[in-house]
Design an enzyme around this catalytic site. Structure first.
Site, PDB file in Angstrom:
ATOM      1  CE  LYS A 181      -4.421   1.013   0.230  1.00 45.52           C
ATOM      2  NZ  LYS A 181      -5.572   0.180  -0.170  1.00 45.52           N
ATOM      3  CG  ASP A 232      -7.362   3.373  -0.682  1.00 45.64           C
ATOM      4  OD1 ASP A 232      -7.813   2.227  -0.593  1.00 45.64           O
ATOM      5  OD2 ASP A 232      -7.458   4.189   0.262  1.00 45.64           O
ATOM      6  CB  THR A 251     -14.372  -1.820  -4.666  1.00 46.06           C
ATOM      7  OG1 THR A 251     -13.109  -1.766  -5.325  1.00 46.06           O
ATOM      8  CG2 THR A 251     -14.150  -2.073  -3.190  1.00 46.06           C
ATOM      9  CG  ASN A 296     -14.348   3.435  -7.269  1.00 45.94           C
ATOM     10  OD1 ASN A 296     -14.029   2.354  -6.768  1.00 45.94           O
ATOM     11  ND2 ASN A 296     -14.697   3.534  -8.539  1.00 45.94           N
ATOM     12  CB  SER A 300      -6.372  -4.712  -9.309  1.00 46.85           C
ATOM     13  OG  SER A 300      -6.822  -3.390  -9.157  1.00 46.85           O
TER      14      SER A 300
HETATM   15  P1  NDP Z   1     -12.923   7.922  -2.800  1.00 42.31           P
HETATM   16  O1  NDP Z   1     -11.854   8.907  -2.639  1.00 42.31           O
HETATM   17  O2  NDP Z   1     -13.503   7.663  -4.149  1.00 42.31           O
HETATM   18  O3  NDP Z   1     -14.145   8.284  -1.845  1.00 42.31           O
HETATM   19  C1  NDP Z   1     -13.966   8.364  -0.470  1.00 42.31           C
HETATM   20  C2  NDP Z   1     -15.299   8.702   0.162  1.00 42.31           C
HETATM   21  O4  NDP Z   1     -15.183   8.576   1.575  1.00 42.31           O
HETATM   22  C3  NDP Z   1     -15.716  10.136  -0.094  1.00 42.31           C
HETATM   23  O5  NDP Z   1     -17.118  10.214  -0.076  1.00 42.31           O
HETATM   24  C4  NDP Z   1     -15.103  10.860   1.098  1.00 42.31           C
HETATM   25  O6  NDP Z   1     -15.739  12.074   1.420  1.00 42.31           O
HETATM   26  C5  NDP Z   1     -15.325   9.845   2.202  1.00 42.31           C
HETATM   27  N1  NDP Z   1     -14.274  10.011   3.220  1.00 42.31           N
HETATM   28  C6  NDP Z   1     -12.936   9.906   3.047  1.00 42.31           C
HETATM   29  N2  NDP Z   1     -12.282  10.166   4.180  1.00 42.31           N
HETATM   30  C7  NDP Z   1     -13.223  10.446   5.081  1.00 42.31           C
HETATM   31  C8  NDP Z   1     -13.183  10.784   6.438  1.00 42.31           C
HETATM   32  N3  NDP Z   1     -12.015  10.908   7.095  1.00 42.31           N
HETATM   33  N4  NDP Z   1     -14.367  10.992   7.074  1.00 42.31           N
HETATM   34  C9  NDP Z   1     -15.552  10.869   6.407  1.00 42.31           C
HETATM   35  N5  NDP Z   1     -15.647  10.546   5.111  1.00 42.31           N
HETATM   36  C10 NDP Z   1     -14.505  10.343   4.472  1.00 42.31           C
HETATM   37  O7  NDP Z   1     -12.362   6.564  -2.172  1.00 42.31           O
HETATM   38  P2  NDP Z   1     -12.875   5.070  -2.367  1.00 42.31           P
HETATM   39  O8  NDP Z   1     -14.339   5.042  -2.565  1.00 42.31           O
HETATM   40  O9  NDP Z   1     -11.994   4.438  -3.360  1.00 42.31           O
HETATM   41  O10 NDP Z   1     -12.490   4.442  -0.954  1.00 42.31           O
HETATM   42  C11 NDP Z   1     -13.410   4.360   0.124  1.00 42.31           C
HETATM   43  C12 NDP Z   1     -12.968   3.279   1.093  1.00 42.31           C
HETATM   44  O11 NDP Z   1     -12.942   2.030   0.411  1.00 42.31           O
HETATM   45  C13 NDP Z   1     -11.576   3.457   1.689  1.00 42.31           C
HETATM   46  O12 NDP Z   1     -11.564   2.921   2.987  1.00 42.31           O
HETATM   47  C14 NDP Z   1     -10.705   2.588   0.785  1.00 42.31           C
HETATM   48  O13 NDP Z   1      -9.520   2.185   1.451  1.00 42.31           O
HETATM   49  C15 NDP Z   1     -11.646   1.425   0.547  1.00 42.31           C
HETATM   50  N6  NDP Z   1     -11.389   0.587  -0.608  1.00 42.31           N
HETATM   51  C16 NDP Z   1     -11.277   1.115  -1.861  1.00 42.31           C
HETATM   52  C17 NDP Z   1     -11.091   0.289  -2.947  1.00 42.31           C
HETATM   53  C18 NDP Z   1     -11.060   0.799  -4.334  1.00 42.31           C
HETATM   54  O14 NDP Z   1     -10.961  -0.009  -5.252  1.00 42.31           O
HETATM   55  N7  NDP Z   1     -11.143   2.090  -4.568  1.00 42.31           N
HETATM   56  C19 NDP Z   1     -10.930  -1.168  -2.785  1.00 42.31           C
HETATM   57  C20 NDP Z   1     -11.146  -1.625  -1.429  1.00 42.31           C
HETATM   58  C21 NDP Z   1     -11.332  -0.757  -0.408  1.00 42.31           C
HETATM   59  P3  NDP Z   1     -15.024  13.475   1.011  1.00 42.31           P
HETATM   60  O15 NDP Z   1     -15.186  13.571  -0.472  1.00 42.31           O
HETATM   61  O16 NDP Z   1     -15.778  14.499   1.761  1.00 42.31           O
HETATM   62  O17 NDP Z   1     -13.594  13.349   1.433  1.00 42.31           O
HETATM   63  O1  2IT Z   2      -7.969  -1.449  -0.549  1.00 44.38           O
HETATM   64  C1  2IT Z   2      -7.915  -1.960  -1.681  1.00 44.38           C
HETATM   65  O2  2IT Z   2      -8.047  -3.176  -1.852  1.00 44.38           O
HETATM   66  C2  2IT Z   2      -7.720  -1.075  -2.826  1.00 44.38           C
HETATM   67  N1  2IT Z   2      -7.638   0.134  -2.656  1.00 44.38           N
HETATM   68  C3  2IT Z   2      -7.580  -1.653  -4.213  1.00 44.38           C
HETATM   69  C4  2IT Z   2      -6.169  -2.084  -4.450  1.00 44.38           C
HETATM   70  C5  2IT Z   2      -5.855  -2.550  -5.854  1.00 44.38           C
HETATM   71  O3  2IT Z   2      -4.684  -2.869  -6.062  1.00 44.38           O
HETATM   72  O4  2IT Z   2      -6.734  -2.612  -6.709  1.00 44.38           O
END
Ligand code: NDP
Ligand code: 2IT
Length: 448
Positions: free
Chosen positions: A129, A169, A212, A243, A380
């Site tokens: 990561k 992420d 995801t 996302n 991925s």
């Molecule tokens: P994005 O950046 O697309 O979206 C993040 C979302 O979470 C936004 O709505 C954001 O709000 C909110 N957010 C972020 N930080 C905070 C916080 N401290 N408090 C409250 N809300 C918050 O990220 P993803 O959707 O990709 O990721 C979301 C979660 O999913 C994370 O935990 C990530 O690690 C996990 N994840 C992502 C994967 C992926 O493929 N993208 C895969 C597996 C897990 P704002 O816009 O106001 O910041």
């Molecule tokens: O937390 C996760 O699994 C991710 N942000 C996706 C990682 C990836 O390599 O697709």
């Protein structure tokens, strides 16, 4: 829950002493060690061979300065990280997070979780990561580009399509991946699948963007079905609006659920008749605006300016998809009181340990992040396969494979929980099933 096993308890103490102040990392390690108590009692060889001591220590941590020039000509400096945690079953694989809260402890917790998650997918990917404390919010496209170019100028020395393959992420979506890929290509003069989550035009996989969130719902549906239920006619609350949240909402709706709430870090929207995802996509994906904009288009929806309160909405299924520790004990109590039957984690470690305990004690179906959100990284890995054979698969092919993988993760986690005397506890099951494959690979390769 405390660690009863003396060895595991002393190991946990060591983790706390040697990684001071990194509370998210401590939390992630403690949960895994707790799950592994019955495993090490049955298999003392994992202790004898030092497998646990190795697995809690990253193989390599890269930490670097990221200077970049803002639109006013000032030089700004952020910190960059890449934690290459485990390459036992494949090259390091895991996302990059750009968020002001990023520090070494966050990247280590995420990298540690990634080892077990990636193992559960059944695909040959190790755990890693990375990220930066850079905040893309409020930055121009050109500032984001210059930051990404600077970040990659250093990171390029440490990654490669057979070494370490980053992805997105929080704060890293297809725009950032594009700039990062462009710079990698430029400095190495190679066009390889070194990043995933790329746009379709230059080697991305169909269905990676959706993976995801869709995967989370496939996992949840498998968990519900095994307990005589489905998404159909259920009220669903989803935190976040990024996302993961958007595509979880899309699939939950396709499966017959009604998604009534979404949030961002400033507040949440509640739309009794069901959220209009087309509006959300325009606001978040195209315009990069705040969620409050939704009520301008849908005046019959409500906006509340405390994102935490989203868990007070009555629902059958809750899908936390924002960030770590966003759902605590009080939130869990509220969900249980309101009749929630299932919680599945789209975000990484969104529920606090106390909240998880309450869910387990009250027989709420609980899908832990490592299992439930593995669909992103699994897809991925499918993107890596397509890049390696210089080919692309159709959306339906990738989506079908994703669904199979998520159902298999559910079965594996459920079977491991039962085998080790914790039937129904998918937290333990996912940790155990994820661990065993990596641990055995480590021993075969000569751990110590
Ligand atoms: P994005 O950046 O697309 O979206 C993040 C979302 O979470 C936004 O709505 C954001 O709000 C909110 N957010 C972020 N930080 C905070 C916080 N401290 N408090 C409250 N809300 C918050 O990220 P993803 O959707 O990709 O990721 C979301 C979660 O999913 C994370 O935990 C990530 O690690 C996990 N994840 C992502 C994967 C992926 O493929 N993208 C895969 C597996 C897990 P704002 O816009 O106001 O910041
Ligand atoms: O937390 C996760 O699994 C991710 N942000 C996706 C990682 C990836 O390599 O697709």
């Amino acid at each position: 829950m405390s660690l009863k096993n003396e060895y595991l308890s002393s190991l946990m103490q060591r983790v706390i002493e040697r990684n001071q102040g990194e509370k998210e990392f401590h939390q992630a390690v403690r949960e895994v060690l707790e799950s592994l108590e019955p495993v090490v009692e049955k298999h003392p060889e994992y202790i004898r061979r030092g497998v646990l001591e190795c697995i809690i220590e990253p193989e390599r941590i890269i930490k670097f300065r990221v200077p970049w020039v803002d639109d006013n000509g000032y030089i700004r400096v952020n910190r960059g990280f890449r934690v290459q945690f485990s390459s036992s079953i494949g090259p390091y694989k895991g996302g990059l997070r750009f968020h002001p809260s990023v520090y070494e402890g966050i990247i280590k917790f995420l990298g540690f979780e990634q080892i077990f998650k990636n193992s559960l997918t059944g695909l040959p990917i190790g755990g890693g990561k990375g990220g930066s404390d850079f905040d893309p919010k409020g930055k121009s496209d050109m500032e984001v580009m210059r930051f990404c170019q600077s970040f990659m100028s250093e990171l390029a020395k440490h990654i490669g399509s057979y070494t370490d393959i980053p992805a997105g992420d929080i704060g890293v979506g297809s725009r950032e991946i594009g700039y990062l890929f462009g710079q990698y290509k430029r400095v190495t003069n190679t066009f390889t699948g070194v990043l995933t989550g790329k746009s379709i035009e230059y080697g991305g996989s169909l269905a990676r963007k959706e993976a995801t969130g869709y995967g989370l719902c496939y996992f949840t549906e498998a968990m519900l079905r095994d307990n005589g239920n489905t998404f159909s006619d259920k009220t669903v609350v989803i935190s976040g609006s990024g996302n993961v949240a958007i595509y979880a909402a899309e699939k939950a709706t396709q499966l017959g659920g009604k998604v009534v709430a979404l949030s961002d870090s400033e507040g949440y929207i509640y739309h009794k008749n069901g959220i209009d995802l087309r509006t959300v996509k325009i606001i978040k994906e195209i315009n990069r605006q705040r969620l409050i904009e939704y009520i301008k288009v849908h005046p019959d929806a409500e906006y509340h300016d405390n994102c935490k309160d989203i868990w007070s909405i009555k629902c059958d299924i809750a899908l936390p998809c924002a960030t770590e520790n966003e759902l605590d004990e009080n939130d869990a109590k509220m969900l249980i009181k309101n009749g929630c039957i299932a919680v599945a984690e789209g975000a990484n470690m969104p529920s606090t340990p106390e909240a998880i305990q309450l869910f387990l004690d009250n027989n709420i179906l609980f899908g832990p992040a490592k299992a439930a959100n593995a669909g992103g990284v699994a897809t991925s890995a499918l993107e890596m396969s397509q890049n390696a054979i210089r080919h692309t698969w159709g959306f339906a092919t990738v989506d079908a494979r994703l669904k199979e993988i998520m159902e298999s993760i559910y079965r594996k986690s459920s079977a491991a929980a039962e085998k080790y005397g914790m039937k129904g506890n998918l937290v333990a099951g996912a940790n155990i099933a994820g661990f065993l494959k990596v641990a055995n690979a480590m021993m075969e390769q000569g751990v110590v």
